[in-house]
Design a protein around this motif. Sequence first.
Motif, PDB file in Angstrom:
ATOM      1  N   TYR A 244      38.061  47.810  45.943  1.00 39.91           N
ATOM      2  CA  TYR A 244      37.623  47.297  44.652  1.00 39.91           C
ATOM      3  C   TYR A 244      36.300  46.570  44.788  1.00 39.91           C
ATOM      4  CZ  TYR A 244      42.155  48.435  42.708  1.00 39.91           C
ATOM      5  OH  TYR A 244      43.263  49.104  42.268  1.00 39.91           O
TER       6      TYR A 244
ATOM      7  N   LYS B 286      37.384  52.575  31.303  1.00 41.86           N
ATOM      8  CA  LYS B 286      38.576  53.138  30.672  1.00 41.86           C
ATOM      9  C   LYS B 286      38.291  53.516  29.224  1.00 41.86           C
ATOM     10  CE  LYS B 286      43.149  51.913  31.956  1.00 41.86           C
ATOM     11  NZ  LYS B 286      44.067  50.827  32.249  1.00 41.86           N
TER      12      LYS B 286
ATOM     13  N   ARG C 162      44.515  44.015  41.321  1.00 43.45           N
ATOM     14  CA  ARG C 162      43.171  44.037  40.751  1.00 43.45           C
ATOM     15  C   ARG C 162      43.105  43.201  39.483  1.00 43.45           C
ATOM     16  NH1 ARG C 162      41.681  49.338  37.694  1.00 43.45           N
ATOM     17  NH2 ARG C 162      43.365  48.437  36.487  1.00 43.45           N
TER      18      ARG C 162
ATOM     19  N   PRO D 123      44.804  46.010  49.275  1.00 45.82           N
ATOM     20  CA  PRO D 123      43.660  46.053  48.361  1.00 45.82           C
ATOM     21  C   PRO D 123      43.022  44.686  48.126  1.00 45.82           C
ATOM     22  CG  PRO D 123      45.716  46.430  47.163  1.00 45.82           C
ATOM     23  CD  PRO D 123      46.040  46.472  48.612  1.00 45.82           C
TER      24      PRO D 123
ATOM     25  N   GLY E  17      36.777  53.284  48.219  1.00 50.47           N
ATOM     26  CA  GLY E  17      38.210  53.031  48.304  1.00 50.47           C
ATOM     27  C   GLY E  17      38.584  51.572  48.159  1.00 50.47           C
TER      28      GLY E  17
ATOM     29  N   LYS F 212      42.219  61.003  36.487  1.00 49.81           N
ATOM     30  CA  LYS F 212      42.213  60.452  37.852  1.00 49.81           C
ATOM     31  C   LYS F 212      41.336  61.262  38.794  1.00 49.81           C
ATOM     32  CE  LYS F 212      45.363  57.343  36.891  1.00 49.81           C
ATOM     33  NZ  LYS F 212      44.872  56.009  36.546  1.00 49.81           N
TER      34      LYS F 212
ATOM     35  N   SER G 105      40.572  43.948  51.038  1.00 50.71           N
ATOM     36  CA  SER G 105      39.313  44.698  51.019  1.00 50.71           C
ATOM     37  C   SER G 105      38.540  44.487  49.729  1.00 50.71           C
ATOM     38  CB  SER G 105      39.597  46.190  51.209  1.00 50.71           C
ATOM     39  OG  SER G 105      40.338  46.676  50.117  1.00 50.71           O
ATOM     40  N   HIS G 106      39.124  43.754  48.784  1.00 55.31           N
ATOM     41  CA  HIS G 106      38.493  43.564  47.473  1.00 55.31           C
ATOM     42  C   HIS G 106      37.180  42.792  47.605  1.00 55.31           C
ATOM     43  CE1 HIS G 106      37.937  42.882  43.268  1.00 55.31           C
ATOM     44  NE2 HIS G 106      39.128  43.326  42.928  1.00 55.31           N
ATOM     45  N   GLN G 107      36.132  43.351  47.035  1.00 56.20           N
ATOM     46  CA  GLN G 107      34.810  42.738  47.194  1.00 56.20           C
ATOM     47  C   GLN G 107      34.634  41.471  46.355  1.00 56.20           C
ATOM     48  OE1 GLN G 107      32.204  44.613  49.348  1.00 56.20           O
ATOM     49  NE2 GLN G 107      34.328  44.861  49.954  1.00 56.20           N
ATOM     50  N   ASP G 108      35.526  41.240  45.426  1.00 57.24           N
ATOM     51  CA  ASP G 108      35.387  40.066  44.567  1.00 57.24           C
ATOM     52  C   ASP G 108      36.385  38.968  44.938  1.00 57.24           C
ATOM     53  OD1 ASP G 108      33.916  38.799  42.614  1.00 57.24           O
ATOM     54  OD2 ASP G 108      35.312  39.333  41.000  1.00 57.24           O
TER      55      ASP G 108
END
Lengths: 301, 315
Positions: free
Chosen positions: B306, B260, A53, A223, B304, B46, A226-229
């Motif tokens: 990003y 955060k 990320r 990840p 689930g 979390k 599937s990351h939208q960016d």
Amino acid sequence: MSERSDRLSVFKTYKLYVGGKFPRSESGRVYEVTDSKGKWLANAPQSSRKDARDAVVAARKAFGGWSGATAYNRGQILYRIAEMLEGRRDQFVREVAEAEGLSKSKAAAVVDAAVDRWVWYAGWTDKIAQIVGGANPVAGPFFNLSTPEPTGVVTVLAPQESSFLGLVSVLAPVIAAGNTAVVVASAESPLPALSLGEVLATSDLPGGVVNILSGRTAEIAAPLASHQDVNGIDLTGADAELAKELEIAAADNLKRVSRPQAVDGDGDWSTDPGTRRLTAFLETKTVWHPTGALGASGSSY
Amino acid sequence: MPTTAPAFADATASDSALRRFLHGLPGVDAVGLEARAASLGTRSIKTTAKAYAIDLAISMIDLTTLEGSDTPGKVRALAAKAVHPDPTDRTTPHTAAVCVYPDMAATAVAALAGSGVKVASVATAFPAGRAALDVKLADVRDAVAAGADEIDMVIDRGAFLSGRYLKVYEEILAVKAECGRARLKVIFETGELSTYDNIRRASWLGMLAGADFIKTSTGKVGVNATPANTLLMLEAVRDFRAQTGVQIGVKPAGGIRTSKDAIKFLVLVNETAGEDWLDSRWFRFGASSLLNDLLMQRQKLSTGRYSGPDYVTVD
């Protein structure tokens, strides 16, 4: 150990290359990297999905500057990478020989081919637009022009076997076209890729244009797929089953997907690369520009 | 002075009494304060706790636009976003308020009617506060007349730093009197107060003068809300309630951009002032870009995968 046995060994800490910096994995994990005979070489960072990320954030941040740079400037920087690599040839020959179990002369040939590949793509940056773009003939009073534009942030799964030449062969075309990249290095032999980060950092390449992660390919790739960016994904380093899974995940935001292909010379990366990989992550933008009333104004368009 | 808590009536009797009171407050241990704020920032929040914290943080945001280039259209767009921060997910809570300049308050009120989102307006010659008292009060009257539910005033830092505490005190009283039903937030501009001792004094001064909220900063200077100065102000409201029974809110503003960071502030609130403050009535974030990051995190938790800036509005 050399003849100066009184000297302590200085081991290199291999680190990730993200956003122009060299962080450890956010997870704090490392894994053992061995040579082809199973002898321990070094510990490499085992990236987590959060590292992935962070790398995407860095790549996105760098995209505006890199895609907006002139093609000529990108070419100069890619050539600079070749220059820097040439200067550290011995180090890479050693690392490639250890990683892939090659003799010194074979490893040297691989490194030379990788340097040449950077030069090849450096030359292409300001020529690809002429090959895949241009003026289109249309039946109307318009200029109709197509130009290629970079896709965006591209995830590159580097080939598993060819840890260096293969890596350069998949990475260079992606950034030559103006994309920014998140690279997942070969899982078993990530060291040449991690060292390449040090070369990139000293080659005027803006931080974040290339981000290099090491670790378990499936764990990091999921990840990212599937990351939208993320706008595109090159699945070269994925086996058939993983590639299928990732392609399904990538469909969610219509990522451009480059499947693992036999066209790459069946694992022989030394063959002429052609332009397939350059055009894999380009989008075509077409503009219609009215030429005006030709007769009345006397325009000589 | 009807709004001053009886326990401290003596403290505000004269300029010298007020100075004596404020300078009699215990000094702040700067190293200890920063260490405490930093250690509370290391909590790991979390899954379900994170989902709760994200929704709570969204509901505490004063969605802010304070630019010279603000237009009615921009304010309406911001209001729409405040009501439905994520149009693709209607379970997202609305923000606490929209914060604008007084001349945009009427536009915001019209756009937010019936939505439950409040309208906050800065006033008193924000952000510098360098104007005559009459001008500042006219500014407040203007905002209140336009229908603002909350007034964010700035204190006269020049008077405060030169030790004229009673002037600052009386100015807050005068503004409070003009507010009517509107709740008053008092901005100290902590980045200009130089020391933690001054922030503690300003907090007490504001609370004695009847502030409903004490707020760190305008967002217009280099140093805005930090965990340390917010922790200090939280300690002040906690102690004030213990002594007077009157609860006062806290609003850090400026520089809080990521989920955060926001969650770290919520930990500070819970661990310092307590659960009573974990509500948009008693704690707010003055922010604009924070909301998008919270929404992206919210999308990550629910799907689930990003999310990215393409999936939230640009503002």
